[in-house]
Design a protein around this motif. Structure first.
Motif, PDB file in Angstrom:
ATOM      1  N   SER A 141      -2.717  -2.184   9.773  1.00  0.00           N
ATOM      2  CA  SER A 141      -1.697  -2.959   9.136  1.00  0.00           C
ATOM      3  C   SER A 141      -1.648  -2.431   7.587  1.00  0.00           C
ATOM      4  CB  SER A 141      -1.928  -4.191   9.221  1.00  0.00           C
ATOM      5  OG  SER A 141      -3.162  -4.778   8.695  1.00  0.00           O
ATOM      6  N   SER A 142      -2.790  -1.912   6.976  1.00  0.00           N
ATOM      7  CA  SER A 142      -2.685  -1.538   5.660  1.00  0.00           C
ATOM      8  C   SER A 142      -1.887  -0.422   5.308  1.00  0.00           C
ATOM      9  CB  SER A 142      -4.159  -1.211   5.267  1.00  0.00           C
ATOM     10  OG  SER A 142      -4.515   0.089   5.755  1.00  0.00           O
ATOM     11  N   VAL A 143      -1.318   0.306   6.332  1.00  0.00           N
ATOM     12  CA  VAL A 143      -0.270   1.338   6.094  1.00  0.00           C
ATOM     13  C   VAL A 143       0.801   0.500   5.600  1.00  0.00           C
ATOM     14  CG1 VAL A 143       1.349   2.807   7.320  1.00  0.00           C
ATOM     15  CG2 VAL A 143      -0.908   3.011   8.000  1.00  0.00           C
ATOM     16  N   LEU A 144       1.172  -0.559   5.902  1.00  0.00           N
ATOM     17  CA  LEU A 144       2.487  -1.317   5.316  1.00  0.00           C
ATOM     18  C   LEU A 144       2.000  -2.152   4.382  1.00  0.00           C
ATOM     19  CD1 LEU A 144       3.802  -2.515   8.879  1.00  0.00           C
ATOM     20  CD2 LEU A 144       4.580  -0.607   7.450  1.00  0.00           C
ATOM     21  N   THR A 145       1.088  -2.830   4.070  1.00  0.00           N
ATOM     22  CA  THR A 145       0.453  -3.619   3.018  1.00  0.00           C
ATOM     23  C   THR A 145      -0.681  -3.245   2.302  1.00  0.00           C
ATOM     24  OG1 THR A 145       0.464  -5.894   2.360  1.00  0.00           O
ATOM     25  CG2 THR A 145      -0.392  -5.239   4.410  1.00  0.00           C
ATOM     26  N   GLY A 146      -0.786  -3.195   0.962  1.00  0.00           N
ATOM     27  CA  GLY A 146      -1.967  -2.840   0.484  1.00  0.00           C
ATOM     28  C   GLY A 146      -3.269  -3.616   0.652  1.00  0.00           C
ATOM     29  N   ILE A 147      -4.307  -3.377   0.945  1.00  0.00           N
ATOM     30  CA  ILE A 147      -5.514  -4.188   1.153  1.00  0.00           C
ATOM     31  C   ILE A 147      -6.594  -3.635   0.014  1.00  0.00           C
ATOM     32  CG2 ILE A 147      -7.290  -4.958   2.556  1.00  0.00           C
ATOM     33  CD1 ILE A 147      -5.646  -4.832   4.943  1.00  0.00           C
ATOM     34  N   ALA A 148      -7.054  -4.209  -1.111  1.00  0.00           N
ATOM     35  CA  ALA A 148      -7.722  -3.876  -1.965  1.00  0.00           C
ATOM     36  C   ALA A 148      -9.135  -3.355  -1.363  1.00  0.00           C
ATOM     37  CB  ALA A 148      -8.152  -5.271  -3.058  1.00  0.00           C
ATOM     38  N   GLY A 149      -9.616  -2.215  -1.878  1.00  0.00           N
ATOM     39  CA  GLY A 149     -10.806  -1.810  -1.272  1.00  0.00           C
ATOM     40  C   GLY A 149     -10.815  -0.791   0.071  1.00  0.00           C
ATOM     41  N   THR A 161       0.950   8.991   9.449  1.00  0.00           N
ATOM     42  CA  THR A 161       2.066   8.527   9.925  1.00  0.00           C
ATOM     43  C   THR A 161       3.092   9.118   9.349  1.00  0.00           C
ATOM     44  OG1 THR A 161       1.116   6.115   9.831  1.00  0.00           O
ATOM     45  CG2 THR A 161       3.389   6.441   9.861  1.00  0.00           C
ATOM     46  N   ALA A 162       3.318   9.560   8.113  1.00  0.00           N
ATOM     47  CA  ALA A 162       4.459  10.403   7.719  1.00  0.00           C
ATOM     48  C   ALA A 162       4.518  11.814   8.193  1.00  0.00           C
ATOM     49  CB  ALA A 162       4.135  10.340   6.122  1.00  0.00           C
ATOM     50  N   PHE A 163       3.110  12.305   8.406  1.00  0.00           N
ATOM     51  CA  PHE A 163       3.113  13.837   8.831  1.00  0.00           C
ATOM     52  C   PHE A 163       3.740  13.894  10.052  1.00  0.00           C
ATOM     53  CE2 PHE A 163       1.263  17.363  11.017  1.00  0.00           C
ATOM     54  CZ  PHE A 163       1.001  18.420  10.240  1.00  0.00           C
ATOM     55  N   LEU A 164       3.506  12.881  11.086  1.00  0.00           N
ATOM     56  CA  LEU A 164       3.966  12.926  12.281  1.00  0.00           C
ATOM     57  C   LEU A 164       5.234  12.513  12.748  1.00  0.00           C
ATOM     58  CD1 LEU A 164       0.475  11.497  14.145  1.00  0.00           C
ATOM     59  CD2 LEU A 164       1.612  13.952  14.144  1.00  0.00           C
ATOM     60  N   GLY A 165       5.817  11.854  11.531  1.00  0.00           N
ATOM     61  CA  GLY A 165       7.321  11.646  11.744  1.00  0.00           C
ATOM     62  C   GLY A 165       8.417  12.445  12.231  1.00  0.00           C
ATOM     63  N   GLY A 166       8.162  13.603  11.653  1.00  0.00           N
ATOM     64  CA  GLY A 166       9.145  14.724  11.982  1.00  0.00           C
ATOM     65  C   GLY A 166       8.653  15.446  13.168  1.00  0.00           C
ATOM     66  N   VAL A 167       7.350  15.432  13.668  1.00  0.00           N
ATOM     67  CA  VAL A 167       6.942  16.046  14.858  1.00  0.00           C
ATOM     68  C   VAL A 167       7.271  15.151  15.993  1.00  0.00           C
ATOM     69  CG1 VAL A 167       4.495  16.461  16.047  1.00  0.00           C
ATOM     70  CG2 VAL A 167       4.847  16.738  13.549  1.00  0.00           C
ATOM     71  N   ALA A 168       7.408  13.732  15.858  1.00  0.00           N
ATOM     72  CA  ALA A 168       7.728  12.928  16.972  1.00  0.00           C
ATOM     73  C   ALA A 168       9.241  13.416  17.408  1.00  0.00           C
ATOM     74  CB  ALA A 168       7.644  11.508  16.560  1.00  0.00           C
ATOM     75  N   ARG A 169      10.044  13.615  16.439  1.00  0.00           N
ATOM     76  CA  ARG A 169      11.315  13.827  16.764  1.00  0.00           C
ATOM     77  C   ARG A 169      11.515  15.189  17.333  1.00  0.00           C
ATOM     78  NH1 ARG A 169      10.292   9.277  13.562  1.00  0.00           N
ATOM     79  NH2 ARG A 169      11.706   8.054  13.836  1.00  0.00           N
ATOM     80  N   GLN A 170      10.833  16.107  16.871  1.00  0.00           N
ATOM     81  CA  GLN A 170      10.831  17.394  17.241  1.00  0.00           C
ATOM     82  C   GLN A 170      10.401  17.611  18.857  1.00  0.00           C
ATOM     83  OE1 GLN A 170       8.249  20.008  15.131  1.00  0.00           O
ATOM     84  NE2 GLN A 170       8.364  21.771  16.551  1.00  0.00           N
ATOM     85  N   VAL A 171       9.443  16.819  19.270  1.00  0.00           N
ATOM     86  CA  VAL A 171       8.971  16.877  20.671  1.00  0.00           C
ATOM     87  C   VAL A 171       9.631  15.719  21.743  1.00  0.00           C
ATOM     88  CG1 VAL A 171       6.784  17.798  19.882  1.00  0.00           C
ATOM     89  CG2 VAL A 171       6.952  15.190  20.221  1.00  0.00           C
TER      90      VAL A 171
END
Length: 259
Positions: A141-149, A161-171
């Motif tokens: 969940s820290s992908v969506l909201t910062g958690i200190a530490g 998550t960002a890397f695979l965004g385009g890959v998901a659409r490609q395949v």
């Protein structure tokens, strides 16, 4: 509901305990042939025996560190043609961002971004050739909201998550889906260590630290790894074929946002 994945082959990383084990158990219960993984061979074999007894499924084990090239090679040698891949690896220990040196930074990115990408690269063409595949990444969940530490863990998982965004659409046209599950607070060993650290830092008891954490969850409790596993199994199902490139947040309502 019959998820229509009986007979599918599934690799579940980091699955001798915690959320990964919840996923392995759920997939095995649906009739998948499952390969489970962990670095503690004794604990791994005990988990496999229990899953076999509970589900009757075929369960393989590979004791290896999948964040290493050698560990991934061992995994793929045991099951080179999975239909389902669930990536999972422990995150870096909590640390103030000022204390993260270059070595720690590279280790965190290797564990929570580069290693899952390497596994996906290794299996995805086989899935494309068979016109069916499911990839689920356990992030946070820290992908969506910062958690200190947890800055390093958050950054690496967000990068994945960002890397695979385009890959998901490609395949997607080839019948392969790529999704992420973002756990909030579940009853795992990882959370145990975080609450122990919080108690020490604040000079309070573990029970008090745990109460503080639960008080921030609208559901009023921690999540059960079995619930997490059920969500993972659904994302791997035939019925979820139209879901791809998405993150499913499981946090009992803790992230207070409507979108």
């Amino acid at each position: 509901m019959d998820l229509k994945i009986a007979g599918r082959k599934a690799i579940v990383c980091g699955s001798s305990r915690g959320l990964g084990r919840g996923c392995a158990e759920a997939l095995a219960a649906e009739g998948c042939e499952v390969l489970i993984n962990g670095i503690d061979a004794e604990r791994l074999e005990a988990a496999a025996e229990q899953i076999r007894a509970d589900t009757g499924a075929t369960v393989h084990t590979v004791a290896a560190d999948v964040t290493t090239h050698e560990g991934r090679a061992d995994l793929l040698a045991a099951m080179p043609d999975p239909d389902i891949l669930v990536t999972n690896a422990a995150g870096p220990p909590p640390k103030d961002f000022r204390e993260i040196d270059n070595k720690a930074l590279h280790t965190g990115v290797e564990q929570n971004m580069a290693a899952p990408i390497a596994l996906i690269q290794a299996v995805i063409d086989g899935m494309i050739a068979r016109r069916w595949g499911r990839i689920v990444n356990i992030t946070s969940s820290s992908v969506l909201t910062g958690i200190a530490g947890l800055d390093l863990s958050s950054g690496a998982r967000a990068g994945l998550t960002a890397f695979l965004g385009g890959v998901a659409r490609q395949v997607a046209p080839d019948g392969v889906t790529i999704n992420h599950i973002l756990p909030g607070m579940f009853g795992t060993d990882r959370l145990q260590s975080l609450d122990e650290a919080a108690a020490k830092r604040q000079g309070i008891t573990f029970e008090e630290a745990r109460q503080q954490r639960v008080a921030a969850i609208p559901a009023g409790r921690l999540g059960d790894p079995a619930e997490f596993g059920a969500a993972c199994a659904f994302l791997c199902s035939e019925q979820a074929a139209y879901i791809t490139g998405r993150g499913l947040l499981l946090d009992g309502g803790a992230l207070r946002t409507n979108f």
